[in-house]
Every structure is written in C-alpha cells, then in structure tokens.
Design a protein around this motif. Sequence first.
Motif, PDB file in Angstrom:
ATOM      1  N   SER A  54      11.774   3.650  16.451  1.00  0.00           N
ATOM      2  CA  SER A  54      10.965   3.213  15.239  1.00  0.00           C
ATOM      3  C   SER A  54      12.274   3.359  13.973  1.00  0.00           C
ATOM      4  O   SER A  54      12.726   4.278  13.940  1.00  0.00           O
ATOM      5  N   ASN A  55      11.898   2.515  13.131  1.00  0.00           N
ATOM      6  CA  ASN A  55      12.682   2.458  11.848  1.00  0.00           C
ATOM      7  C   ASN A  55      11.729   2.635  10.584  1.00  0.00           C
ATOM      8  O   ASN A  55      12.131   1.983   9.505  1.00  0.00           O
ATOM      9  N   CYS A  56      10.334   2.881  10.958  1.00  0.00           N
ATOM     10  CA  CYS A  56       9.572   3.080   9.803  1.00  0.00           C
ATOM     11  C   CYS A  56       9.127   4.404   9.441  1.00  0.00           C
ATOM     12  O   CYS A  56       8.453   5.203  10.197  1.00  0.00           O
ATOM     13  N   TYR A  57       9.672   4.996   8.278  1.00  0.00           N
ATOM     14  CA  TYR A  57       9.520   6.471   7.980  1.00  0.00           C
ATOM     15  C   TYR A  57       9.457   6.243   6.253  1.00  0.00           C
ATOM     16  O   TYR A  57       9.212   5.153   5.460  1.00  0.00           O
ATOM     17  N   GLY A  58       8.941   7.451   5.759  1.00  0.00           N
ATOM     18  CA  GLY A  58       8.478   7.431   4.370  1.00  0.00           C
ATOM     19  C   GLY A  58       7.668   6.787   3.970  1.00  0.00           C
ATOM     20  O   GLY A  58       6.460   6.596   4.643  1.00  0.00           O
ATOM     21  N   ASP A  59       7.664   5.742   2.889  1.00  0.00           N
ATOM     22  CA  ASP A  59       6.593   5.147   2.423  1.00  0.00           C
ATOM     23  C   ASP A  59       6.256   4.061   3.249  1.00  0.00           C
ATOM     24  O   ASP A  59       5.165   3.529   3.252  1.00  0.00           O
ATOM     25  N   CYS A  60       7.076   3.444   4.168  1.00  0.00           N
ATOM     26  CA  CYS A  60       6.849   2.449   5.236  1.00  0.00           C
ATOM     27  C   CYS A  60       5.709   3.096   6.161  1.00  0.00           C
ATOM     28  O   CYS A  60       4.678   2.603   6.427  1.00  0.00           O
ATOM     29  N   ALA A  61       6.013   4.440   6.490  1.00  0.00           N
ATOM     30  CA  ALA A  61       4.849   5.169   7.588  1.00  0.00           C
ATOM     31  C   ALA A  61       3.434   5.371   6.863  1.00  0.00           C
ATOM     32  O   ALA A  61       2.705   5.514   7.462  1.00  0.00           O
ATOM     33  N   THR A  62       3.718   5.509   5.500  1.00  0.00           N
ATOM     34  CA  THR A  62       2.330   5.749   4.743  1.00  0.00           C
ATOM     35  C   THR A  62       1.678   4.761   4.747  1.00  0.00           C
ATOM     36  O   THR A  62       0.248   4.693   5.032  1.00  0.00           O
ATOM     37  N   ASN A  63       2.295   3.590   4.560  1.00  0.00           N
ATOM     38  CA  ASN A  63       1.635   2.078   4.728  1.00  0.00           C
ATOM     39  C   ASN A  63       1.232   1.621   5.744  1.00  0.00           C
ATOM     40  O   ASN A  63       0.227   0.812   6.239  1.00  0.00           O
ATOM     41  N   TRP A  64       2.164   2.074   6.781  1.00  0.00           N
ATOM     42  CA  TRP A  64       1.954   1.289   8.332  1.00  0.00           C
ATOM     43  C   TRP A  64       1.963   2.747   9.234  1.00  0.00           C
ATOM     44  O   TRP A  64       2.886   2.988   9.903  1.00  0.00           O
ATOM     45  N   PRO A  65       0.906   3.484   9.115  1.00  0.00           N
ATOM     46  CA  PRO A  65       0.804   4.738   9.947  1.00  0.00           C
ATOM     47  C   PRO A  65       1.024   4.541  11.568  1.00  0.00           C
ATOM     48  O   PRO A  65       0.664   3.439  11.957  1.00  0.00           O
ATOM     49  N   PRO A  66       2.147   5.080  12.097  1.00  0.00           N
ATOM     50  CA  PRO A  66       2.315   4.988  13.563  1.00  0.00           C
ATOM     51  C   PRO A  66       1.047   5.107  14.390  1.00  0.00           C
ATOM     52  O   PRO A  66       0.230   6.136  14.049  1.00  0.00           O
TER      53      PRO A  66
END
Length: 127
Positions: A54-66
């Motif tokens: 996964s390369n989705c962390y921080g704001d990305c993971a807030t908007n796109w919850p794993p």
Amino acid sequence: MKALIFGIAAAVIAVVPAIAMEPAKTMETSLGAVFADANGMTLYTFDKDKPGESNCYGDCATNWPPLMADEGAMAEGEWSLVERTDGTTMWAYDGMPVYTWINDTKPGDVTGDGVGGVWHVAKPGAM
C-alpha cells in the motif's frame, strides 16, 4: 468436573486456527458487479500501489480508508493480506490493496471511480 470440561473446551478453542474468509461481497452498481465491504460500501484500488504494498497513508488513508483485516484473519484464493507500515494489516484482491472512499455515502455508490485518474472500482476478475 465442570471446571475441567470448561478448561478443556477453552484450550481447544484457543488452538483452533482462524477461519479463512473472503472479506468482501459482490454487489451490483451502475458500473456493474463490484466488490463491497460488509456494509455494502464499494471497494477501490489505487494505481500507485504495487501488488502486496500500500502507498496510501496520511491524508490519502483518511479519504480512502483501507479495508482493514481483523487480527488473526487468514486469506485464501484471490484475497490476500498486506502489512501496512504501522504494522496493521489490510485486505488485497489479486495482490492489490483495497479501500473505501469517504465520499461514497450509501451502499452501491461508486463516486470514487476515476478520481485523480488513479482510483478504480474493484471488480471480480478484473485485476
């Protein structure tokens, strides 16, 4: 005697491995059949991810919850588990991590498809 039986039962339960499961269901949307989480929210993949990473962390993971995996979850078939940098585990389909989208408000919404040209609905057999 009851205490002995209870103790044996507890010991047996403790050593039974977690049951492998598929973490998502398939549902029909305006884009056809897609994967959805247990609440019916559409799952997405991210082009910047790599199989098993996964390369989705921080704001990305807030908007796109794993789609997080429960402790002890076991994958099978096309579903796998991906360890995140914080040590938590998320689900992946055909190696690609899957996420929900914060702007989908009800089951069956697919508003995240195509966002930024890098987010796509997760479809059975389409990875």
